[in-house]
Design a protein around this motif. Structure first.
Motif, PDB file in Angstrom:
ATOM      1  N   MET A 175       0.837  -1.199   0.000  1.00  0.00           N
ATOM      2  CA  MET A 175       0.000   0.000   0.000  1.00  0.00           C
ATOM      3  C   MET A 175       0.872   1.249   0.000  1.00  0.00           C
ATOM      4  O   MET A 175       0.658   2.197  -0.778  1.00  0.00           O
ATOM      5  CB  MET A 175      -0.930  -0.006   1.218  1.00  0.00           C
ATOM      6  CG  MET A 175      -1.817   1.228   1.345  1.00  0.00           C
ATOM      7  SD  MET A 175      -3.087   1.292   0.066  1.00  0.00           S
ATOM      8  CE  MET A 175      -4.207   0.023   0.691  1.00  0.00           C
ATOM      9  N   GLU A 176       1.865   1.255   0.871  1.00  0.00           N
ATOM     10  CA  GLU A 176       2.779   2.391   0.945  1.00  0.00           C
ATOM     11  C   GLU A 176       3.558   2.554  -0.356  1.00  0.00           C
ATOM     12  O   GLU A 176       3.722   3.674  -0.858  1.00  0.00           O
ATOM     13  CB  GLU A 176       3.742   2.197   2.119  1.00  0.00           C
ATOM     14  CG  GLU A 176       4.694   3.367   2.322  1.00  0.00           C
ATOM     15  CD  GLU A 176       5.604   3.171   3.523  1.00  0.00           C
ATOM     16  OE1 GLU A 176       6.411   4.074   3.796  1.00  0.00           O
ATOM     17  OE2 GLU A 176       5.508   2.103   4.181  1.00  0.00           O
ATOM     18  N   LEU A 177       4.013   1.448  -0.913  1.00  0.00           N
ATOM     19  CA  LEU A 177       4.773   1.493  -2.166  1.00  0.00           C
ATOM     20  C   LEU A 177       3.914   2.016  -3.315  1.00  0.00           C
ATOM     21  O   LEU A 177       4.343   2.886  -4.080  1.00  0.00           O
ATOM     22  CB  LEU A 177       5.303   0.096  -2.500  1.00  0.00           C
ATOM     23  CG  LEU A 177       6.056  -0.055  -3.827  1.00  0.00           C
ATOM     24  CD1 LEU A 177       7.293   0.821  -3.842  1.00  0.00           C
ATOM     25  CD2 LEU A 177       6.410  -1.528  -4.080  1.00  0.00           C
ATOM     26  N   SER A 178       2.685   1.503  -3.437  1.00  0.00           N
ATOM     27  CA  SER A 178       1.812   1.939  -4.531  1.00  0.00           C
ATOM     28  C   SER A 178       1.431   3.405  -4.382  1.00  0.00           C
ATOM     29  O   SER A 178       1.316   4.138  -5.372  1.00  0.00           O
ATOM     30  CB  SER A 178       0.552   1.060  -4.593  1.00  0.00           C
ATOM     31  OG  SER A 178      -0.205   1.150  -3.397  1.00  0.00           O
ATOM     32  N   GLN A 179       1.251   3.859  -3.139  1.00  0.00           N
ATOM     33  CA  GLN A 179       0.928   5.270  -2.914  1.00  0.00           C
ATOM     34  C   GLN A 179       2.109   6.158  -3.300  1.00  0.00           C
ATOM     35  O   GLN A 179       1.934   7.202  -3.931  1.00  0.00           O
ATOM     36  CB  GLN A 179       0.565   5.495  -1.448  1.00  0.00           C
ATOM     37  CG  GLN A 179       0.063   6.898  -1.136  1.00  0.00           C
ATOM     38  CD  GLN A 179      -1.266   7.196  -1.793  1.00  0.00           C
ATOM     39  OE1 GLN A 179      -2.223   6.449  -1.669  1.00  0.00           O
ATOM     40  NE2 GLN A 179      -1.328   8.296  -2.516  1.00  0.00           N
ATOM     41  N   ASP A 180       3.314   5.753  -2.921  1.00  0.00           N
ATOM     42  CA  ASP A 180       4.501   6.526  -3.287  1.00  0.00           C
ATOM     43  C   ASP A 180       4.673   6.597  -4.801  1.00  0.00           C
ATOM     44  O   ASP A 180       5.078   7.632  -5.346  1.00  0.00           O
ATOM     45  CB  ASP A 180       5.750   5.901  -2.654  1.00  0.00           C
ATOM     46  CG  ASP A 180       5.800   6.087  -1.142  1.00  0.00           C
ATOM     47  OD1 ASP A 180       5.064   6.963  -0.630  1.00  0.00           O
ATOM     48  OD2 ASP A 180       6.562   5.360  -0.485  1.00  0.00           O
ATOM     49  N   ARG A 181       4.355   5.523  -5.487  1.00  0.00           N
ATOM     50  CA  ARG A 181       4.494   5.498  -6.946  1.00  0.00           C
ATOM     51  C   ARG A 181       3.489   6.450  -7.618  1.00  0.00           C
ATOM     52  O   ARG A 181       3.834   7.141  -8.573  1.00  0.00           O
ATOM     53  CB  ARG A 181       4.309   4.071  -7.463  1.00  0.00           C
ATOM     54  CG  ARG A 181       5.488   3.164  -7.163  1.00  0.00           C
ATOM     55  CD  ARG A 181       5.220   1.724  -7.571  1.00  0.00           C
ATOM     56  NE  ARG A 181       6.425   0.912  -7.455  1.00  0.00           N
ATOM     57  CZ  ARG A 181       6.464  -0.397  -7.693  1.00  0.00           C
ATOM     58  NH1 ARG A 181       5.348  -1.053  -8.037  1.00  0.00           N
ATOM     59  NH2 ARG A 181       7.600  -1.053  -7.583  1.00  0.00           N
ATOM     60  N   MET A 208      -7.347  15.883 -10.124  1.00  0.00           N
ATOM     61  CA  MET A 208      -6.423  14.748 -10.165  1.00  0.00           C
ATOM     62  C   MET A 208      -6.033  14.309  -8.759  1.00  0.00           C
ATOM     63  O   MET A 208      -5.689  15.121  -7.912  1.00  0.00           O
ATOM     64  CB  MET A 208      -5.194  15.101 -10.993  1.00  0.00           C
ATOM     65  CG  MET A 208      -4.223  13.947 -11.181  1.00  0.00           C
ATOM     66  SD  MET A 208      -3.132  14.178 -12.601  1.00  0.00           S
ATOM     67  CE  MET A 208      -4.175  13.524 -13.908  1.00  0.00           C
ATOM     68  N   THR A 209      -6.095  13.005  -8.520  1.00  0.00           N
ATOM     69  CA  THR A 209      -5.744  12.428  -7.224  1.00  0.00           C
ATOM     70  C   THR A 209      -4.792  11.256  -7.429  1.00  0.00           C
ATOM     71  O   THR A 209      -4.767  10.619  -8.485  1.00  0.00           O
ATOM     72  CB  THR A 209      -6.997  11.934  -6.477  1.00  0.00           C
ATOM     73  OG1 THR A 209      -7.650  10.917  -7.266  1.00  0.00           O
ATOM     74  CG2 THR A 209      -7.972  13.066  -6.205  1.00  0.00           C
ATOM     75  N   ALA A 210      -3.997  10.978  -6.390  1.00  0.00           N
ATOM     76  CA  ALA A 210      -3.074   9.846  -6.399  1.00  0.00           C
ATOM     77  C   ALA A 210      -3.590   8.802  -5.420  1.00  0.00           C
ATOM     78  O   ALA A 210      -3.816   9.107  -4.240  1.00  0.00           O
ATOM     79  CB  ALA A 210      -1.670  10.306  -6.011  1.00  0.00           C
ATOM     80  N   ASN A 211      -3.759   7.572  -5.883  1.00  0.00           N
ATOM     81  CA  ASN A 211      -4.400   6.534  -5.078  1.00  0.00           C
ATOM     82  C   ASN A 211      -3.589   5.237  -5.118  1.00  0.00           C
ATOM     83  O   ASN A 211      -3.476   4.598  -6.168  1.00  0.00           O
ATOM     84  CB  ASN A 211      -5.817   6.246  -5.603  1.00  0.00           C
ATOM     85  CG  ASN A 211      -6.676   7.491  -5.685  1.00  0.00           C
ATOM     86  OD1 ASN A 211      -7.352   7.839  -4.742  1.00  0.00           O
ATOM     87  ND2 ASN A 211      -6.634   8.183  -6.816  1.00  0.00           N
ATOM     88  N   GLY A 212      -3.016   4.872  -3.983  1.00  0.00           N
ATOM     89  CA  GLY A 212      -2.312   3.602  -3.886  1.00  0.00           C
ATOM     90  C   GLY A 212      -3.243   2.520  -3.378  1.00  0.00           C
ATOM     91  O   GLY A 212      -3.849   2.660  -2.323  1.00  0.00           O
ATOM     92  N   LEU A 213      -3.384   1.431  -4.135  1.00  0.00           N
ATOM     93  CA  LEU A 213      -4.371   0.403  -3.808  1.00  0.00           C
ATOM     94  C   LEU A 213      -3.761  -0.951  -3.466  1.00  0.00           C
ATOM     95  O   LEU A 213      -4.488  -1.935  -3.367  1.00  0.00           O
ATOM     96  CB  LEU A 213      -5.355   0.253  -4.982  1.00  0.00           C
ATOM     97  CG  LEU A 213      -6.124   1.527  -5.336  1.00  0.00           C
ATOM     98  CD1 LEU A 213      -6.984   1.299  -6.577  1.00  0.00           C
ATOM     99  CD2 LEU A 213      -6.985   1.987  -4.190  1.00  0.00           C
ATOM    100  N   SER A 214      -2.429  -0.975  -3.293  1.00  0.00           N
ATOM    101  CA  SER A 214      -1.750  -2.214  -2.920  1.00  0.00           C
ATOM    102  C   SER A 214      -2.137  -3.326  -3.911  1.00  0.00           C
ATOM    103  O   SER A 214      -2.203  -3.095  -5.109  1.00  0.00           O
ATOM    104  CB  SER A 214      -2.103  -2.595  -1.481  1.00  0.00           C
ATOM    105  OG  SER A 214      -1.328  -3.687  -1.036  1.00  0.00           O
ATOM    106  N   PHE A 215      -2.442  -4.522  -3.392  1.00  0.00           N
ATOM    107  CA  PHE A 215      -2.840  -5.612  -4.305  1.00  0.00           C
ATOM    108  C   PHE A 215      -4.335  -5.934  -4.145  1.00  0.00           C
ATOM    109  O   PHE A 215      -4.765  -7.066  -4.309  1.00  0.00           O
ATOM    110  CB  PHE A 215      -1.987  -6.872  -4.086  1.00  0.00           C
ATOM    111  CG  PHE A 215      -1.869  -7.340  -2.660  1.00  0.00           C
ATOM    112  CD1 PHE A 215      -2.900  -8.036  -2.047  1.00  0.00           C
ATOM    113  CD2 PHE A 215      -0.712  -7.110  -1.938  1.00  0.00           C
ATOM    114  CE1 PHE A 215      -2.788  -8.488  -0.744  1.00  0.00           C
ATOM    115  CE2 PHE A 215      -0.587  -7.561  -0.631  1.00  0.00           C
ATOM    116  CZ  PHE A 215      -1.622  -8.256  -0.030  1.00  0.00           C
TER     117      PHE A 215
END
Length: 273
Positions: A175-181, A208-215
């Motif tokens: 989740m943290e990795l996908s959000q950072d990306r 525009m929004t940035a959304n980390g959704l992990s797996f």
């Protein structure tokens, strides 16, 4: 004797008068109750008619909003395909368009991010330099501009992580990795030195929004969500970045459908009384 009969007669008349008065009162009460029931029934019918009309108006609004959404989605999908699919750019970028969600999905993990890293590789930066200004040019047209509620950059990972961590830890690490990306992607595209980006920067930032959704939304080898297909995960496909458009009509449809359900529950409760 005549006096006695006269007294009895007077008493009987008094009793009949009392019974007659009681009957009159009872008839008045019954009449009042009957009128009350009739008024209550009429009020309930009027209320039911109002509820029915309200539900029908909501139903018409749902249908109208759904039709607006379908037409807008169809036209926007056509413009995106004409710009990116017919020019073979999507194939070159190893990307695809999901017609159901209006998402443009970039799927080459080697070109996107190194494993465990949120730093944008040079290859993906080159793609974004070409893709994003053209993407904004389409979305910022007058026919779409006011209808676009949100432009989402979604980061997705596979379910992989180090073997030493638990599945729960792997989920939050991803989740943290996908959000950072997604933040790295968002920061980069907003700084692309192209006029169409600068001229529409405020409009873009509002949406525009940035959304980390992990797996949480893993894909199978056909690009379908696993929870829908029931197939096994394609880890390469799961690792991806998506640019997804949310049209304002979607929000209206969701709101109206919620109201429609509320009215149905109210109507059922009303009919049960």
């Amino acid at each position: 004797m005549r006096n006695l009969f006269r007294r009895n007669s007077d008493q009987n008349e008094g009793q009949w008068l009392s019974i007659s008065d009681m009957m009159t009162v009872l008839m008045a009460v019954f009449l009042f109750v009957s009128i009350s029931f009739m008024i209550d029934a009429a009020q309930k019918k009027a209320e039911a008619d109002k509820q029915r009309e309200k539900v029908e108006r909501q139903r018409d609004s749902v249908q109208e909003a759904a039709e607006t959404y379908r037409n807008l989605q169809k036209e926007l999908l056509q413009d995106l395909r004409q710009e990116f699919e017919q020019t073979s750019d999507l194939k070159k970028w190893n990307a695809e368009i999901d017609p159901d969600t209006l998402s443009i999905r970039f799927q080459d993990p080697g070109m996107l991010f190194r494993q465990g890293s949120s730093r944008l590789p040079a290859g993906f930066r080159a793609i974004l330099d070409d893709f994003f200004p053209r993407y904004v040019r389409i979305l910022a047209q007058d026919k779409y501009r006011s209808e676009i509620e949100e432009i989402r950059i979604e980061g997705h990972t596979s379910s992989e992580w180090q073997e030493s961590v638990s599945p729960n830890e792997a989920y939050f690490n991803n989740m943290e990795l996908s959000q950072d990306r997604t933040r790295s992607t968002l920061k980069y595209v907003l700084q692309i030195p192209r006029r169409v980006v600068r001229d529409n920067l405020e409009w873009i930032q509002e949406r525009m929004t940035a959304n980390g959704l992990s797996f949480s939304k893993r894909l199978d080898r056909d690009g379908k969500l696993i929870k829908e297909s029931g197939k096994s995960e394609d880890k390469r496909r799961s690792r991806r970045v998506e640019f997804r458009i949310r049209i304002s009509a979607e929000k209206r449809i969701e709101l109206i459908e919620e109201l429609y359900e509320d009215f149905k529950e109210a109507r059922e409760s009303f009919d049960a009384e």
